[in-house]
Design a protein around this motif. Structure first.
Motif, mmCIF file in Angstrom:
data_model
loop_
_atom_site.group_PDB
_atom_site.id
_atom_site.type_symbol
_atom_site.label_atom_id
_atom_site.label_comp_id
_atom_site.label_asym_id
_atom_site.label_seq_id
_atom_site.Cartn_x
_atom_site.Cartn_y
_atom_site.Cartn_z
ATOM 1 N N ARG A 402 0.851 -1.190 0.000
ATOM 2 C CA ARG A 402 0.000 0.000 0.000
ATOM 3 C C ARG A 402 0.889 1.243 0.000
ATOM 4 N N PHE A 403 0.370 2.293 -0.598
ATOM 5 C CA PHE A 403 1.133 3.535 -0.708
ATOM 6 C C PHE A 403 0.306 4.667 -0.121
ATOM 7 N N ALA A 404 0.990 5.549 0.609
ATOM 8 C CA ALA A 404 0.285 6.622 1.320
ATOM 9 C C ALA A 404 -0.307 7.650 0.369
ATOM 10 N N ASP A 405 0.361 7.840 -0.767
ATOM 11 C CA ASP A 405 -0.148 8.818 -1.729
ATOM 12 C C ASP A 405 0.517 8.577 -3.081
ATOM 13 N N ALA A 406 0.119 9.386 -4.068
ATOM 14 C CA ALA A 406 0.636 9.215 -5.423
ATOM 15 C C ALA A 406 2.139 9.458 -5.490
ATOM 16 N N GLN A 407 2.658 10.371 -4.679
ATOM 17 C CA GLN A 407 4.084 10.654 -4.708
ATOM 18 C C GLN A 407 4.895 9.454 -4.227
ATOM 19 N N GLU A 408 4.412 8.788 -3.190
ATOM 20 C CA GLU A 408 5.121 7.594 -2.709
ATOM 21 C C GLU A 408 5.137 6.513 -3.785
ATOM 22 N N TYR A 409 4.011 6.390 -4.488
ATOM 23 C CA TYR A 409 3.975 5.391 -5.567
ATOM 24 C C TYR A 409 4.929 5.798 -6.696
ATOM 25 N N GLN A 410 4.952 7.074 -7.028
ATOM 26 C CA GLN A 410 5.860 7.576 -8.064
ATOM 27 C C GLN A 410 7.302 7.236 -7.698
ATOM 28 N N GLU A 411 7.646 7.422 -6.458
ATOM 29 C CA GLU A 411 9.015 7.167 -6.011
ATOM 30 C C GLU A 411 9.347 5.683 -5.982
ATOM 31 N N ALA A 412 8.322 4.829 -5.963
ATOM 32 C CA ALA A 412 8.562 3.386 -6.045
ATOM 33 C C ALA A 412 8.721 2.930 -7.490
ATOM 34 N N VAL A 413 7.986 3.557 -8.419
ATOM 35 C CA VAL A 413 8.030 3.134 -9.824
ATOM 36 C C VAL A 413 9.362 3.526 -10.469
ATOM 37 N N LEU A 414 9.896 4.679 -10.135
ATOM 38 C CA LEU A 414 11.119 5.143 -10.795
ATOM 39 C C LEU A 414 12.292 4.171 -10.644
ATOM 40 N N PRO A 415 12.599 3.666 -9.457
ATOM 41 C CA PRO A 415 13.675 2.667 -9.363
ATOM 42 C C PRO A 415 13.366 1.398 -10.154
ATOM 43 N N PHE A 416 12.088 1.028 -10.231
ATOM 44 C CA PHE A 416 11.695 -0.132 -11.022
ATOM 45 C C PHE A 416 12.056 0.088 -12.490
ATOM 46 N N LEU A 417 11.762 1.283 -13.016
ATOM 47 C CA LEU A 417 12.075 1.588 -14.412
ATOM 48 C C LEU A 417 13.580 1.612 -14.636
ATOM 49 N N ASP A 418 14.309 2.247 -13.737
ATOM 50 C CA ASP A 418 15.766 2.314 -13.880
ATOM 51 C C ASP A 418 16.381 0.917 -13.872
ATOM 52 N N ALA A 419 15.901 0.066 -12.969
ATOM 53 C CA ALA A 419 16.436 -1.293 -12.881
ATOM 54 C C ALA A 419 16.133 -2.080 -14.150
ATOM 55 N N ASP A 420 14.953 -1.839 -14.718
ATOM 56 C CA ASP A 420 14.589 -2.554 -15.936
ATOM 57 C C ASP A 420 15.517 -2.158 -17.086
ATOM 58 N N VAL A 421 15.838 -0.886 -17.189
ATOM 59 C CA VAL A 421 16.774 -0.435 -18.219
ATOM 60 C C VAL A 421 18.150 -1.052 -17.994
ATOM 61 N N ASP A 422 18.610 -1.033 -16.753
ATOM 62 C CA ASP A 422 19.926 -1.600 -16.439
ATOM 63 C C ASP A 422 19.991 -3.076 -16.813
ATOM 64 N N GLU A 423 18.936 -3.820 -16.505
ATOM 65 C CA GLU A 423 18.914 -5.243 -16.853
ATOM 66 C C GLU A 423 18.925 -5.433 -18.364
ATOM 67 N N SER A 424 18.223 -4.587 -19.094
ATOM 68 C CA SER A 424 18.209 -4.693 -20.556
ATOM 69 C C SER A 424 19.592 -4.443 -21.140
ATOM 70 N N VAL A 425 20.301 -3.457 -20.594
ATOM 71 C CA VAL A 425 21.638 -3.133 -21.079
ATOM 72 C C VAL A 425 22.597 -4.291 -20.830
ATOM 73 N N ARG A 426 22.380 -5.027 -19.750
ATOM 74 C CA ARG A 426 23.255 -6.173 -19.450
ATOM 75 C C ARG A 426 23.100 -7.283 -20.481
ATOM 76 N N GLY A 427 21.965 -7.327 -21.165
ATOM 77 C CA GLY A 427 21.765 -8.295 -22.235
ATOM 78 C C GLY A 427 21.906 -9.730 -21.780
ATOM 79 N N GLU A 428 22.805 -10.463 -22.401
ATOM 80 C CA GLU A 428 22.993 -11.891 -22.108
ATOM 81 C C GLU A 428 23.505 -12.136 -20.691
ATOM 82 N N ASP A 429 23.990 -11.104 -20.007
ATOM 83 C CA ASP A 429 24.485 -11.261 -18.643
ATOM 84 C C ASP A 429 23.438 -10.940 -17.591
#
Length: 642
Positions: A402-429
């Motif tokens: 659960r999230f207290a407000d939209a800002q808390e949710y926003q702050e949770a999604v951003l690391p998720f997006l960054d991590a997804d990009v990082d994993e994509s860049v790693r490719g086969e690794d």
């Protein structure tokens, strides 16, 4: 030498599937021995240009990207896809064409085409406009190849009505003319569809309160200038169409992305952007594709979910289910790939990766449900600190939070997006992206085996299409990594905000505004006077607004396929009822319709993944399946009445 009277074939729909059928007709006719060729007339019926059709028009925004790299798609059989088939008279996949046009540009290429080709590689993601140019070029080459005895005519209009004639079919066109065809191929592609009850309510409410609602549509069909600057806009859906909305309303309005000192993208706005407030059931967008030099990862090799293993059920007289019979095999391969990649990557796995791999395979080979226990025991011993992979949980990254407000949710999604990009860049690794790659490889295998009644009705509807299809699409059918990086930049710039998982979209009668909220995010609800349904119209035959398809269903010349639910109740499925390949239509009385064929999206009840393009160089019974379908239809037509 020509023999017999002219044979007339009407192909309704001139997009990629109609183009493939046309190519197969021409190539097979060309390969016939002298003396066996009847004069052939092919009539393509489509108001849109033949080749690209509606979805792939070359004049659309170059910001709309494909979600497959250049090396993937083809509209004609090349490489292994051509094994056993008549040689193509236009032997070029998209990547072959890209290479050729880069070296020797055709006069028909625009300045935008040339600019894109100059920077595009085999692993890059082309624009839909450029793919449309390839489709257009292919069609033009087909027509140019036709020699004496075969003609191709394009009717730039709609087919409105199809009826049996004394010989073949009468096809009535919107321009007032009619054709008498010996054979008809329905290659209808994406069609406008009725809105579902929730969409109906949003549309009606928008009319009542003078709001602006955009229903599901092809993104290139929408006039994006109607969406005002600096105003909130609710976006329903975070799938592929969302990224078209996102980029059109940001970069399409003059903004630009540039890396900061850390290499992370930043967005530089113009002030003409709206505030995009986005939501979907997952709460997050489709995951980005890994950066690879191949379509499927080279390190992925399926050991359990293989064609022989899945076909062994039929050999035992078993019509398999998905959850009980197929998923356990693919689940093994996905987990095996994840932990094997982790062991291979330096510093991330056990001390002796080779020995671990042997033990890993042995654990996954344990028969029955015992493999899961054997795997966990191995991991507890060899990789106790390694993060465990919950495959189904990947679709719900914030499940139970659960999230207290939209800002808390926003702050949770951003690391998720960054991590997804990082994993994509790693490719086969990247263990995660390789696990998803294994799932994508398994999808190709499953598509091959479950087609044409290879799965029980209940498993098809509630298991394969019910939970697995959304899972694999959200993980393996996403955009290139740059789109996720751009989304994160837009979120940091305050251009995009997220509502949360399991959103509800309603209209507040008191304020006369659209409202979006998530049961998992507390605080103020998001409101706006504009709402965009960022998705394609549903591919469901009985809900189609196509005058031709509605007429065919009403007259009983075709019918939707009915399947049986687990409780024995009949359920109308998405696609048309057809025979086994070459997919002749079945009428309302259950009779096969001679010389009336179906290909593409309307085969959704006998094939899975009908919207995916044919894979260049893939075997004709796997990634090149749509080309085999076109080949079978062409062969049936050319041998009919011989």
């Amino acid at each position: 030498m020509h023999t017999g009277r002219n044979q007339l074939v009407a192909v309704v729909g001139a997009g990629p599937r109609g183009t493939s059928v046309t190519e197969r007709l021409i190539s097979q006719w060309d390969a016939l021995p002298d003396g066996q060729r009847r004069p052939l007339e092919i009539h393509l019926i489509d108001p849109e240009p033949p080749g690209p059709g509606h979805v792939w028009r070359p004049d659309q925004s170059r910001l709309f990207l494909m979600n497959t790299p250049s090396l993937f798609p083809s509209v004609v059989p090349v490489g292994r896809a051509a094994d056993g088939l008549a040689p193509s008279v236009v032997d070029r996949s998209f990547n072959d064409w890209r290479t050729e046009m880069t070296a020797t540009p055709a006069p028909s290429l625009s300045a935008g085409d040339l600019e894109e080709l100059a920077r595009l590689g085999g692993s890059d993601f082309p624009s839909r406009a450029l793919y449309g140019r390839y489709l257009q070029w292919t069609y033009q080459r087909l027509v140019a190849h036709c020699r004496d005895g075969i003609t191709v005519t394009h009717h730039a209009t709609d087919a409105l009505k199809l009826a049996r004639a004394s010989s073949g079919y009468r096809v009535a066109l919107a321009d007032g003319t009619a054709l008498i065809a010996d054979a008809v191929v329905l290659a209808l592609g994406h069609l406008p569809a009725q809105l579902n009850p929730e969409q109906d309510a949003l549309r009606d409410g928008a009319a009542r309160y003078s709001l602006n609602y955009w229903p599901p549509a092809v993104p290139a069909d929408i006039d994006w200038t109607r969406i005002p600057a600096r105003k909130p806009v609710l976006i329903r859906g975070l799938g592929l169409n969302f990224f078209d909305v996102m980029i059109q309303l940001s970069e399409g309005r003059g903004g630009h992305f540039a890396p900061d000192e850390t290499g992370r993208l930043q967005y530089h706005p113009t002030g003409r952007e709206p505030l995009l407030i986005a939501a979907s059931r997952r709460g997050v967008p489709y995951r980005a594709k890994a950066q690879l030099d191949s379509y499927l990862p080279r390190s992925v090799s399926l050991r359990h979910c293989t064609v022989p293993a899945l076909r062994s059920f039929a050999g035992q007289g078993i019509r398999p289910g998905f959850d009980h019979d197929i998923w356990p095999l693919l689940h093994r391969d996905v987990l095996g790939t994840y932990y094997a990649t982790m062991a291979r990557v330096a510093g991330a796995g056990p001390a002796d990766p080779d020995a671990f791999l042997i033990r890993l395979h042995a654990a996954l080979d344990v028969p029955g449900p015992g493999w899961a226990t054997a795997l966990e025991e191995l991991l507890a011993e060899e990789m106790p600190a390694a993060p465990r992979l919950d495959v189904e949980g990947l679709a719900r990254p914030f499940a139970g939070r659960r999230f207290a407000d939209a800002q808390e949710y926003q702050e949770a999604v951003l690391p998720f997006l960054d991590a997804d990009v990082d994993e994509s860049v790693r490719g086969e690794d990247s263990p995660l992206k390789m696990a998803i790659g294994a799932m994508n490889a398994g999808r190709t295998v499953i598509k091959t085996v479950v087609a044409d009644g290879g799965l029980t009705d209940q498993a098809w509807m509630s298991e394969l299409r019910g939970w697995f299809e959304p899972l694999v699409e959200g993980l393996a059918s996403g955009p290139p990594a740059v789109r996720i990086a751009q989304l994160a930049a837009l979120a940091r710039a305050g251009v995009v905000r997220f509502v949360g998982p399991n959103p509800q979209f309603t209209i507040d009668a008191g304020t006369g505004r659209f409202v979006a909220s998530s049961p998992w995010v507390d605080g103020e609800e998001a409101t706006a006077s504009h709402l965009v349904d960022a998705m394609m119209p549903p591919n469901r035959a009985v809900d189609s607004l196509s005058p031709l398809l509605r007429q065919l269903l009403e007259d009983g010349l075709v019918r939707a396929k009915v399947m049986m639910a687990e409780d024995g109740a009949p359920v109308t499925s998405a696609g048309l009822d057809v025979t086994l390949p070459p997919y002749r239509a079945i009428d309302g009385a259950g009779r096969e319709q001679p010389d009336l064929y179906v290909i593409g999206l309307q085969l959704a009840s006998v094939q899975w993944g009908t919207a995916i393009a044919a894979e260049a160089h893939a075997p004709a019974d796997a990634g090149g399946r749509t080309l085999r379908d076109a080949d079978g239809i062409a062969a049936a037509i050319l041998t009919s009445g011989r």
